[in-house]
Design a protein around this motif. Structure first.
Motif, PDB file in Angstrom:
ATOM      1  N   GLY A   8     -61.688 128.212  21.549  1.00 54.26           N
ATOM      2  CA  GLY A   8     -61.819 126.802  21.213  1.00 54.26           C
ATOM      3  C   GLY A   8     -61.596 126.565  19.730  1.00 54.26           C
ATOM      4  O   GLY A   8     -61.469 127.499  18.942  1.00 54.26           O
ATOM      5  N   GLY A   9     -61.558 125.297  19.363  1.00 57.32           N
ATOM      6  CA  GLY A   9     -61.367 124.957  17.963  1.00 57.32           C
ATOM      7  C   GLY A   9     -61.145 123.477  17.768  1.00 57.32           C
ATOM      8  O   GLY A   9     -61.269 122.684  18.710  1.00 57.32           O
ATOM      9  N   LEU A  10     -60.821 123.133  16.527  1.00 54.50           N
ATOM     10  CA  LEU A  10     -60.542 121.741  16.169  1.00 54.50           C
ATOM     11  C   LEU A  10     -59.044 121.598  15.963  1.00 54.50           C
ATOM     12  O   LEU A  10     -58.462 122.302  15.123  1.00 54.50           O
ATOM     13  CB  LEU A  10     -61.291 121.392  14.888  1.00 54.50           C
ATOM     14  N   VAL A  11     -58.423 120.712  16.737  1.00 55.14           N
ATOM     15  CA  VAL A  11     -56.982 120.494  16.643  1.00 55.14           C
ATOM     16  C   VAL A  11     -56.686 118.999  16.667  1.00 55.14           C
ATOM     17  O   VAL A  11     -57.545 118.198  17.031  1.00 55.14           O
ATOM     18  CB  VAL A  11     -56.213 121.187  17.795  1.00 55.14           C
ATOM     19  N   GLN A  38     -67.743 119.901  29.580  1.00 54.83           N
ATOM     20  CA  GLN A  38     -68.799 118.908  29.465  1.00 54.83           C
ATOM     21  C   GLN A  38     -68.733 118.250  28.101  1.00 54.83           C
ATOM     22  O   GLN A  38     -68.866 118.926  27.068  1.00 54.83           O
ATOM     23  CB  GLN A  38     -70.176 119.539  29.675  1.00 54.83           C
ATOM     24  N   ALA A  39     -68.500 116.954  28.116  1.00 55.77           N
ATOM     25  CA  ALA A  39     -68.476 116.163  26.890  1.00 55.77           C
ATOM     26  C   ALA A  39     -69.884 115.636  26.607  1.00 55.77           C
ATOM     27  O   ALA A  39     -70.700 115.516  27.529  1.00 55.77           O
ATOM     28  CB  ALA A  39     -67.493 115.014  27.035  1.00 55.77           C
ATOM     29  N   PRO A  40     -70.184 115.310  25.362  1.00 57.49           N
ATOM     30  CA  PRO A  40     -71.517 114.782  25.025  1.00 57.49           C
ATOM     31  C   PRO A  40     -71.874 113.561  25.858  1.00 57.49           C
ATOM     32  O   PRO A  40     -71.090 112.611  25.977  1.00 57.49           O
ATOM     33  CB  PRO A  40     -71.374 114.424  23.543  1.00 57.49           C
ATOM     34  N   GLY A  41     -73.051 113.597  26.466  1.00 55.79           N
ATOM     35  CA  GLY A  41     -73.527 112.467  27.252  1.00 55.79           C
ATOM     36  C   GLY A  41     -72.921 112.337  28.631  1.00 55.79           C
ATOM     37  O   GLY A  41     -73.178 111.365  29.341  1.00 55.79           O
ATOM     38  N   ASP A  89     -60.012 115.110  25.744  1.00 54.25           N
ATOM     39  CA  ASP A  89     -60.210 116.503  26.180  1.00 54.25           C
ATOM     40  C   ASP A  89     -61.341 117.170  25.398  1.00 54.25           C
ATOM     41  O   ASP A  89     -61.723 118.304  25.710  1.00 54.25           O
ATOM     42  CB  ASP A  89     -58.929 117.315  25.987  1.00 54.25           C
ATOM     43  N   THR A  90     -61.870 116.492  24.399  1.00 57.96           N
ATOM     44  CA  THR A  90     -62.952 117.052  23.599  1.00 57.96           C
ATOM     45  C   THR A  90     -64.182 117.309  24.461  1.00 57.96           C
ATOM     46  O   THR A  90     -64.670 116.415  25.158  1.00 57.96           O
ATOM     47  CB  THR A  90     -63.319 116.077  22.461  1.00 57.96           C
ATOM     48  N   ALA A  91     -64.642 118.550  24.439  1.00 58.25           N
ATOM     49  CA  ALA A  91     -65.773 118.961  25.268  1.00 58.25           C
ATOM     50  C   ALA A  91     -66.082 120.435  24.995  1.00 58.25           C
ATOM     51  O   ALA A  91     -65.311 121.127  24.335  1.00 58.25           O
ATOM     52  CB  ALA A  91     -65.454 118.767  26.746  1.00 58.25           C
ATOM     53  N   ARG A 111     -71.089 130.754  40.721  1.00 57.71           N
ATOM     54  CA  ARG A 111     -72.369 131.419  40.514  1.00 57.71           C
ATOM     55  C   ARG A 111     -72.595 131.863  39.084  1.00 57.71           C
ATOM     56  O   ARG A 111     -73.687 131.759  38.565  1.00 57.71           O
ATOM     57  CB  ARG A 111     -72.483 132.620  41.449  1.00 57.71           C
ATOM     58  N   TYR A 112     -71.575 132.408  38.460  1.00 51.90           N
ATOM     59  CA  TYR A 112     -71.726 132.966  37.114  1.00 51.90           C
ATOM     60  C   TYR A 112     -70.979 132.104  36.110  1.00 51.90           C
ATOM     61  O   TYR A 112     -69.829 131.721  36.352  1.00 51.90           O
ATOM     62  CB  TYR A 112     -71.201 134.400  37.071  1.00 51.90           C
ATOM     63  N   TRP A 113     -71.642 131.836  34.991  1.00 51.85           N
ATOM     64  CA  TRP A 113     -71.089 130.934  33.981  1.00 51.85           C
ATOM     65  C   TRP A 113     -71.087 131.586  32.601  1.00 51.85           C
ATOM     66  O   TRP A 113     -72.034 132.291  32.250  1.00 51.85           O
ATOM     67  CB  TRP A 113     -71.914 129.651  33.916  1.00 51.85           C
ATOM     68  N   GLY A 114     -70.037 131.306  31.842  1.00 51.13           N
ATOM     69  CA  GLY A 114     -69.990 131.747  30.452  1.00 51.13           C
ATOM     70  C   GLY A 114     -70.771 130.779  29.577  1.00 51.13           C
ATOM     71  O   GLY A 114     -71.268 129.746  30.035  1.00 51.13           O
ATOM     72  N   GLN A 115     -70.832 131.089  28.277  1.00 50.76           N
ATOM     73  CA  GLN A 115     -71.654 130.302  27.371  1.00 50.76           C
ATOM     74  C   GLN A 115     -70.946 129.058  26.843  1.00 50.76           C
ATOM     75  O   GLN A 115     -71.581 128.186  26.290  1.00 50.76           O
ATOM     76  CB  GLN A 115     -72.104 131.155  26.182  1.00 50.76           C
ATOM     77  N   GLY A 116     -69.664 128.947  27.026  1.00 50.70           N
ATOM     78  CA  GLY A 116     -68.915 127.779  26.596  1.00 50.70           C
ATOM     79  C   GLY A 116     -68.268 127.937  25.238  1.00 50.70           C
ATOM     80  O   GLY A 116     -68.759 128.664  24.370  1.00 50.70           O
ATOM     81  N   THR A 117     -67.158 127.261  25.060  1.00 53.35           N
ATOM     82  CA  THR A 117     -66.458 127.234  23.780  1.00 53.35           C
ATOM     83  C   THR A 117     -66.071 125.786  23.475  1.00 53.35           C
ATOM     84  O   THR A 117     -65.607 125.067  24.360  1.00 53.35           O
ATOM     85  CB  THR A 117     -65.227 128.167  23.797  1.00 53.35           C
ATOM     86  N   GLN A 118     -66.293 125.374  22.239  1.00 48.28           N
ATOM     87  CA  GLN A 118     -66.086 123.971  21.868  1.00 48.28           C
ATOM     88  C   GLN A 118     -64.610 123.692  21.587  1.00 48.28           C
ATOM     89  O   GLN A 118     -63.965 124.418  20.818  1.00 48.28           O
ATOM     90  CB  GLN A 118     -66.900 123.634  20.620  1.00 48.28           C
ATOM     91  N   VAL A 119     -64.110 122.638  22.189  1.00 50.33           N
ATOM     92  CA  VAL A 119     -62.766 122.141  21.909  1.00 50.33           C
ATOM     93  C   VAL A 119     -62.908 120.718  21.382  1.00 50.33           C
ATOM     94  O   VAL A 119     -63.502 119.865  22.045  1.00 50.33           O
ATOM     95  CB  VAL A 119     -61.881 122.155  23.175  1.00 50.33           C
ATOM     96  N   THR A 120     -62.383 120.480  20.195  1.00 48.25           N
ATOM     97  CA  THR A 120     -62.438 119.155  19.599  1.00 48.25           C
ATOM     98  C   THR A 120     -61.022 118.726  19.250  1.00 48.25           C
ATOM     99  O   THR A 120     -60.310 119.440  18.539  1.00 48.25           O
ATOM    100  CB  THR A 120     -63.303 119.153  18.330  1.00 48.25           C
ATOM    101  N   VAL A 121     -60.629 117.566  19.762  1.00 51.76           N
ATOM    102  CA  VAL A 121     -59.289 117.048  19.527  1.00 51.76           C
ATOM    103  C   VAL A 121     -59.413 115.749  18.738  1.00 51.76           C
ATOM    104  O   VAL A 121     -60.014 114.780  19.204  1.00 51.76           O
ATOM    105  CB  VAL A 121     -58.546 116.801  20.850  1.00 51.76           C
ATOM    106  N   SER A 122     -58.846 115.746  17.559  1.00 50.33           N
ATOM    107  CA  SER A 122     -58.904 114.551  16.712  1.00 50.33           C
ATOM    108  C   SER A 122     -57.672 113.684  16.928  1.00 50.33           C
ATOM    109  O   SER A 122     -56.589 114.190  17.233  1.00 50.33           O
ATOM    110  CB  SER A 122     -59.007 114.956  15.246  1.00 50.33           C
ATOM    111  N   SER A 123     -57.845 112.389  16.752  1.00 49.23           N
ATOM    112  CA  SER A 123     -56.725 111.465  16.971  1.00 49.23           C
ATOM    113  C   SER A 123     -55.908 111.271  15.708  1.00 49.23           C
ATOM    114  O   SER A 123     -56.277 111.686  14.629  1.00 49.23           O
ATOM    115  CB  SER A 123     -57.271 110.115  17.440  1.00 49.23           C
TER     116      SER A 123
END
Length: 123
Positions: A8-11, A38-41, A89-91, A111-123
């Motif tokens: 993930g990252g900021l793009v 999962q996006a905030p809220g 797509d930010t989530a 059943r099994y889940w990873g810890q997640g990686t943040q993807v942030t897309v700026s306009s």
């Protein structure tokens, strides 16, 4: 089974990212795998899934044609190539292993889940 998502990252909008998910267990078993986000809220939502052998895939309408899911069972790895990224797509993106062999869209089949990686897309 432990899953570790990365990539993930900021793009900026229109850019590409490739997410990876490393599994602690041989993924050439009879289990499908998937990506959710999962996006905030918001509730966690389905993004893409792939069958145990990689033959069948399933995508959310919002990412169809832009994202590609793939897997390499020899490397115990799952990937998500994300092109033409949009701000919506930010989530946090999660990889998961299903209890079924088919590319399911349903959260409760995983059943099994990873810890997640943040993807942030700026306009």
């Amino acid at each position: 089974v432990q899953l570790q998502a990365s990539g993930g990252g900021l793009v900026q909008a229109g850019a590409s990212l490739r997410l990876s998910c490393a599994s602690s267990k041989r993924t050439s078993s009879n289990n499908a795998m998937g990506w959710f986000r999962q996006a905030p809220g918001k509730e966690r939502e389905f993004v893409a899934a792939i069958s145990w052998n990689g033959v069948s895939t399933n995508y959310a309408d919002s990412v169809k044609g832009r994202f590609t899911i793939s897997r390499d069972n020899a490397k115990n790895a799952l990937y998500l190539q994300m092109n033409s990224l949009k701000p919506e797509d930010t989530a946090v993106y999660y990889c998961a292993t299903s209890i079924t062999s088919q590319a399911s869209r349903t959260t409760n089949t995983y059943r099994y889940w990873g810890q997640g990686t943040q993807v942030t897309v700026s306009s």
